[in-house]
Design a protein around this motif. Structure first.
Motif, PDB file in Angstrom:
ATOM      1  N   ASP A   1       0.825  -1.207   0.000  1.00  0.00           N
ATOM      2  CA  ASP A   1       0.000   0.000   0.000  1.00  0.00           C
ATOM      3  C   ASP A   1       0.858   1.255   0.000  1.00  0.00           C
ATOM      4  OD1 ASP A   1      -2.252  -1.566  -0.007  1.00  0.00           O
ATOM      5  OD2 ASP A   1      -2.783  -1.206   2.090  1.00  0.00           O
ATOM      6  N   LYS A   2       1.920   1.254   0.797  1.00  0.00           N
ATOM      7  CA  LYS A   2       2.826   2.418   0.854  1.00  0.00           C
ATOM      8  C   LYS A   2       3.533   2.611  -0.482  1.00  0.00           C
ATOM      9  CE  LYS A   2       5.465   5.649   2.750  1.00  0.00           C
ATOM     10  NZ  LYS A   2       6.499   5.863   1.734  1.00  0.00           N
ATOM     11  N   TYR A   3       4.006   1.526  -1.077  1.00  0.00           N
ATOM     12  CA  TYR A   3       4.667   1.634  -2.380  1.00  0.00           C
ATOM     13  C   TYR A   3       3.715   2.189  -3.432  1.00  0.00           C
ATOM     14  CZ  TYR A   3       8.475  -1.244  -0.483  1.00  0.00           C
ATOM     15  OH  TYR A   3       9.516  -1.723   0.261  1.00  0.00           O
ATOM     16  N   MET A   4       2.466   1.734  -3.406  1.00  0.00           N
ATOM     17  CA  MET A   4       1.503   2.209  -4.400  1.00  0.00           C
ATOM     18  C   MET A   4       1.190   3.688  -4.189  1.00  0.00           C
ATOM     19  SD  MET A   4      -0.004   1.149  -7.122  1.00  0.00           S
ATOM     20  CE  MET A   4      -0.178  -0.646  -7.035  1.00  0.00           C
ATOM     21  N   GLU A   5       1.100   4.106  -2.947  1.00  0.00           N
ATOM     22  CA  GLU A   5       0.874   5.525  -2.645  1.00  0.00           C
ATOM     23  C   GLU A   5       2.009   6.367  -3.222  1.00  0.00           C
ATOM     24  OE1 GLU A   5      -1.396   7.218  -0.335  1.00  0.00           O
ATOM     25  OE2 GLU A   5      -2.720   5.468  -0.222  1.00  0.00           O
ATOM     26  N   ASP A   6       3.241   5.955  -2.999  1.00  0.00           N
ATOM     27  CA  ASP A   6       4.399   6.695  -3.508  1.00  0.00           C
ATOM     28  C   ASP A   6       4.427   6.693  -5.037  1.00  0.00           C
ATOM     29  OD1 ASP A   6       5.120   7.123  -0.885  1.00  0.00           O
ATOM     30  OD2 ASP A   6       6.681   5.570  -0.857  1.00  0.00           O
ATOM     31  N   PHE A   7       4.075   5.558  -5.614  1.00  0.00           N
ATOM     32  CA  PHE A   7       4.036   5.405  -7.066  1.00  0.00           C
ATOM     33  C   PHE A   7       3.047   6.393  -7.684  1.00  0.00           C
ATOM     34  CE2 PHE A   7       2.067   3.114 -10.725  1.00  0.00           C
ATOM     35  CZ  PHE A   7       3.183   2.993 -11.543  1.00  0.00           C
ATOM     36  N   VAL A   8       1.843   6.461  -7.130  1.00  0.00           N
ATOM     37  CA  VAL A   8       0.827   7.373  -7.645  1.00  0.00           C
ATOM     38  C   VAL A   8       1.225   8.824  -7.398  1.00  0.00           C
ATOM     39  CG1 VAL A   8      -1.556   8.142  -7.356  1.00  0.00           C
ATOM     40  CG2 VAL A   8      -1.046   5.703  -7.517  1.00  0.00           C
ATOM     41  N   ASP A   9       1.833   9.112  -6.261  1.00  0.00           N
ATOM     42  CA  ASP A   9       2.299  10.478  -5.989  1.00  0.00           C
ATOM     43  C   ASP A   9       3.269  10.949  -7.080  1.00  0.00           C
ATOM     44  OD1 ASP A   9       0.807  10.843  -3.695  1.00  0.00           O
ATOM     45  OD2 ASP A   9       2.435  10.287  -2.327  1.00  0.00           O
ATOM     46  N   LEU A  10       4.163  10.048  -7.495  1.00  0.00           N
ATOM     47  CA  LEU A  10       5.118  10.405  -8.542  1.00  0.00           C
ATOM     48  C   LEU A  10       4.400  10.635  -9.868  1.00  0.00           C
ATOM     49  CD1 LEU A  10       7.982  10.851  -9.554  1.00  0.00           C
ATOM     50  CD2 LEU A  10       8.205   8.370  -9.855  1.00  0.00           C
ATOM     51  N   GLN A  11       3.442   9.790 -10.192  1.00  0.00           N
ATOM     52  CA  GLN A  11       2.701   9.974 -11.436  1.00  0.00           C
ATOM     53  C   GLN A  11       1.953  11.306 -11.435  1.00  0.00           C
ATOM     54  OE1 GLN A  11      -0.300   6.984 -12.419  1.00  0.00           O
ATOM     55  NE2 GLN A  11       0.200   7.214 -14.593  1.00  0.00           N
ATOM     56  N   LEU A  12       1.379  11.672 -10.316  1.00  0.00           N
ATOM     57  CA  LEU A  12       0.655  12.942 -10.235  1.00  0.00           C
ATOM     58  C   LEU A  12       1.611  14.128 -10.286  1.00  0.00           C
ATOM     59  CD1 LEU A  12      -2.098  12.075  -7.612  1.00  0.00           C
ATOM     60  CD2 LEU A  12      -2.316  12.229 -10.099  1.00  0.00           C
ATOM     61  N   GLU A  13       2.816  13.961  -9.754  1.00  0.00           N
ATOM     62  CA  GLU A  13       3.833  15.010  -9.896  1.00  0.00           C
ATOM     63  C   GLU A  13       4.165  15.215 -11.377  1.00  0.00           C
ATOM     64  OE1 GLU A  13       8.476  16.049  -8.642  1.00  0.00           O
ATOM     65  OE2 GLU A  13       7.538  14.187  -7.930  1.00  0.00           O
ATOM     66  N   ILE A  14       4.282  14.124 -12.107  1.00  0.00           N
ATOM     67  CA  ILE A  14       4.534  14.191 -13.551  1.00  0.00           C
ATOM     68  C   ILE A  14       3.382  14.896 -14.246  1.00  0.00           C
ATOM     69  CG2 ILE A  14       4.759  12.804 -15.657  1.00  0.00           C
ATOM     70  CD1 ILE A  14       6.182  10.684 -13.851  1.00  0.00           C
ATOM     71  N   HIS A  15       2.157  14.519 -13.928  1.00  0.00           N
ATOM     72  CA  HIS A  15       0.988  15.128 -14.556  1.00  0.00           C
ATOM     73  C   HIS A  15       0.850  16.607 -14.209  1.00  0.00           C
ATOM     74  CE1 HIS A  15      -1.212  10.969 -14.919  1.00  0.00           C
ATOM     75  NE2 HIS A  15      -0.160  11.085 -15.706  1.00  0.00           N
ATOM     76  N   GLY A  16       1.514  17.026 -13.150  1.00  0.00           N
ATOM     77  CA  GLY A  16       1.488  18.436 -12.771  1.00  0.00           C
ATOM     78  C   GLY A  16       2.382  19.319 -13.632  1.00  0.00           C
ATOM     79  N   LYS A  17       3.180  18.699 -14.501  1.00  0.00           N
ATOM     80  CA  LYS A  17       4.046  19.444 -15.418  1.00  0.00           C
ATOM     81  C   LYS A  17       3.373  19.570 -16.781  1.00  0.00           C
ATOM     82  CE  LYS A  17       7.487  19.500 -12.418  1.00  0.00           C
ATOM     83  NZ  LYS A  17       7.961  20.762 -11.812  1.00  0.00           N
ATOM     84  N   GLU A  18       3.788  20.565 -17.531  1.00  0.00           N
ATOM     85  CA  GLU A  18       3.303  20.740 -18.902  1.00  0.00           C
ATOM     86  C   GLU A  18       4.494  20.721 -19.852  1.00  0.00           C
ATOM     87  OE1 GLU A  18       0.996  24.356 -18.788  1.00  0.00           O
ATOM     88  OE2 GLU A  18      -0.848  23.221 -18.413  1.00  0.00           O
ATOM     89  N   ALA A  19       4.300  20.091 -21.001  1.00  0.00           N
ATOM     90  CA  ALA A  19       5.375  19.983 -21.994  1.00  0.00           C
ATOM     91  C   ALA A  19       4.748  20.141 -23.376  1.00  0.00           C
ATOM     92  CB  ALA A  19       6.093  18.642 -21.863  1.00  0.00           C
ATOM     93  N   TYR A  20       4.460  21.379 -23.732  1.00  0.00           N
ATOM     94  CA  TYR A  20       3.704  21.659 -24.960  1.00  0.00           C
ATOM     95  C   TYR A  20       4.424  21.188 -26.222  1.00  0.00           C
ATOM     96  CZ  TYR A  20       0.774  24.664 -22.032  1.00  0.00           C
ATOM     97  OH  TYR A  20      -0.068  25.137 -21.065  1.00  0.00           O
ATOM     98  N   LEU A  21       5.745  21.106 -26.178  1.00  0.00           N
ATOM     99  CA  LEU A  21       6.490  20.770 -27.389  1.00  0.00           C
ATOM    100  C   LEU A  21       6.596  19.270 -27.635  1.00  0.00           C
ATOM    101  CD1 LEU A  21       9.340  23.444 -27.186  1.00  0.00           C
ATOM    102  CD2 LEU A  21       7.274  23.481 -28.592  1.00  0.00           C
ATOM    103  N   LEU A  22       6.115  18.461 -26.705  1.00  0.00           N
ATOM    104  CA  LEU A  22       6.063  17.021 -26.939  1.00  0.00           C
ATOM    105  C   LEU A  22       4.926  16.682 -27.898  1.00  0.00           C
ATOM    106  CD1 LEU A  22       6.608  15.483 -23.384  1.00  0.00           C
ATOM    107  CD2 LEU A  22       8.168  15.321 -25.319  1.00  0.00           C
ATOM    108  N   GLU A  23       4.979  15.479 -28.458  1.00  0.00           N
ATOM    109  CA  GLU A  23       3.910  15.000 -29.329  1.00  0.00           C
ATOM    110  C   GLU A  23       2.583  15.022 -28.580  1.00  0.00           C
ATOM    111  OE1 GLU A  23       2.869  11.052 -32.070  1.00  0.00           O
ATOM    112  OE2 GLU A  23       4.435  10.959 -30.536  1.00  0.00           O
ATOM    113  N   ASN A  24       1.517  15.398 -29.271  1.00  0.00           N
ATOM    114  CA  ASN A  24       0.190  15.423 -28.676  1.00  0.00           C
ATOM    115  C   ASN A  24      -0.345  14.006 -28.508  1.00  0.00           C
ATOM    116  OD1 ASN A  24      -2.954  15.487 -29.056  1.00  0.00           O
ATOM    117  ND2 ASN A  24      -2.386  17.528 -28.311  1.00  0.00           N
ATOM    118  N   GLY A  25      -0.693  13.637 -27.258  1.00  0.00           N
ATOM    119  CA  GLY A  25      -1.137  12.282 -26.973  1.00  0.00           C
ATOM    120  C   GLY A  25      -2.421  11.898 -27.685  1.00  0.00           C
ATOM    121  N   ARG A  26      -3.348  12.848 -27.829  1.00  0.00           N
ATOM    122  CA  ARG A  26      -4.605  12.571 -28.530  1.00  0.00           C
ATOM    123  C   ARG A  26      -4.325  12.247 -29.996  1.00  0.00           C
ATOM    124  NH1 ARG A  26     -10.027  14.106 -28.096  1.00  0.00           N
ATOM    125  NH2 ARG A  26      -9.575  15.150 -26.136  1.00  0.00           N
ATOM    126  N   ASP A  27      -3.462  13.026 -30.631  1.00  0.00           N
ATOM    127  CA  ASP A  27      -3.132  12.776 -32.029  1.00  0.00           C
ATOM    128  C   ASP A  27      -2.466  11.410 -32.197  1.00  0.00           C
ATOM    129  OD1 ASP A  27      -4.140  15.268 -32.578  1.00  0.00           O
ATOM    130  OD2 ASP A  27      -2.181  16.242 -32.793  1.00  0.00           O
TER     131      ASP A  27
END
Length: 249
Positions: free
Chosen positions: A89-115
């Motif tokens: 449970d602790k590992y999963m909490e940390d794992f999701v925290d890192l993913q949400l930290e990533i999602h908190g960033k913006e990278a407009y010059l990367l390929e568009n995921g929808r496209d």
């Protein structure tokens, strides 16, 4: 290049560990543009300020293109989860925290995921035209975001340092897009190996991100369909099940 330790081997690349570097050496038939695109993605992610292993250089090694990346000391989160399941449970909490930290960033010059999803769904030969149309119609209706998404976020791509700090590695599939799509991909990667782990991840992600579970589930057939044409761990039968059981009308 100095002799390194082979740590990963794929049909199109070999990955070695040197003293201070991880080196990806690509097959001679692997397109040069793909190698430089992967390196560019890493540079774009670095520019967001996210703490990831630094891109060091791209060069020819014995006639093959190679990417040199900073080596991070530690174990993968996958290893930690396997040897210490009592703290899952602790590992999963940390794992999701890192993913949400990533999602908190913006990278407009990367390929568009929808496209990218639309292109992969449209080009797959595993689905008939009617199914592709339905999936693309659903994709068009989904919210448009510009979040940094890893694209292959799973415990084997997370390094746990001696200080306990988590670092995401392997940004070859990074895009800018919707965090729900990224979470759906992570869920599928868990579900391929362990349904209970997948359920634990989904509950944790939705709770921490304040996201409805139904919203992430709406992305599942889209992400599964996009994976059909790829050669990877996600098998056709497994992916088709996720497409078939969802109502995407």
């Amino acid at each position: 290049m100095e002799q390194g330790k082979l740590i990963v081997e794929r049909p199109y690349k070999k990955v070695y560990r040197l003293d201070k570097s991880i080196v990806k050496i690509f097959d001679r038939t692997h397109p040069k543009s793909h190698v430089f695109n992967e390196a560019l993605k890493m540079a774009r992610v670095e520019e967001t300020g996210l703490a990831i292993p630094k891109l060091q250089k791209v060069e020819h090694v014995d006639g093959q293109w190679a990417i040199f990346i900073e080596y991070k000391e530690g174990k993968t989160l996958e290893e930690m989860m396997r040897v210490d399941p009592a703290n899952m449970d602790k590992y999963m909490e940390d794992f999701v925290d890192l993913q949400l930290e990533i999602h908190g960033k913006e990278a407009y010059l990367l390929e568009n995921g929808r496209d990218k999803l639309a292109r992969e769904i449209q080009s797959t030969k595993e689905l008939d035209a009617t199914t592709r149309y339905d999936l693309l119609t659903r994709l068009e209706s989904m919210p448009r975001h510009s979040k940094l998404c890893h694209g292959d976020f799973n415990p084997s791509n997370v390094i746990v340092g001696k200080n306990g700090k988590l670092t995401a590695i392997d940004w070859a599939h990074a895009v800018t897009g919707n965090g729900g799509a990224d979470a759906a991909m992570t869920y599928l990667l868990f579900a391929l190996e362990d349904q209970e782990m997948a359920k634990l991840y989904m509950k944790c992600y939705c709770r921490k991100s304040d996201t409805a579970m139904q919203y992430v589930q709406q992305w599942l057939p889209l992400v599964a369909a996009a994976q059909l044409g790829k050669k990877g761990a996600l098998k056709k039968e497994f992916l088709m099940n996720w497409i078939d059981i969802m109502d995407y009308q």
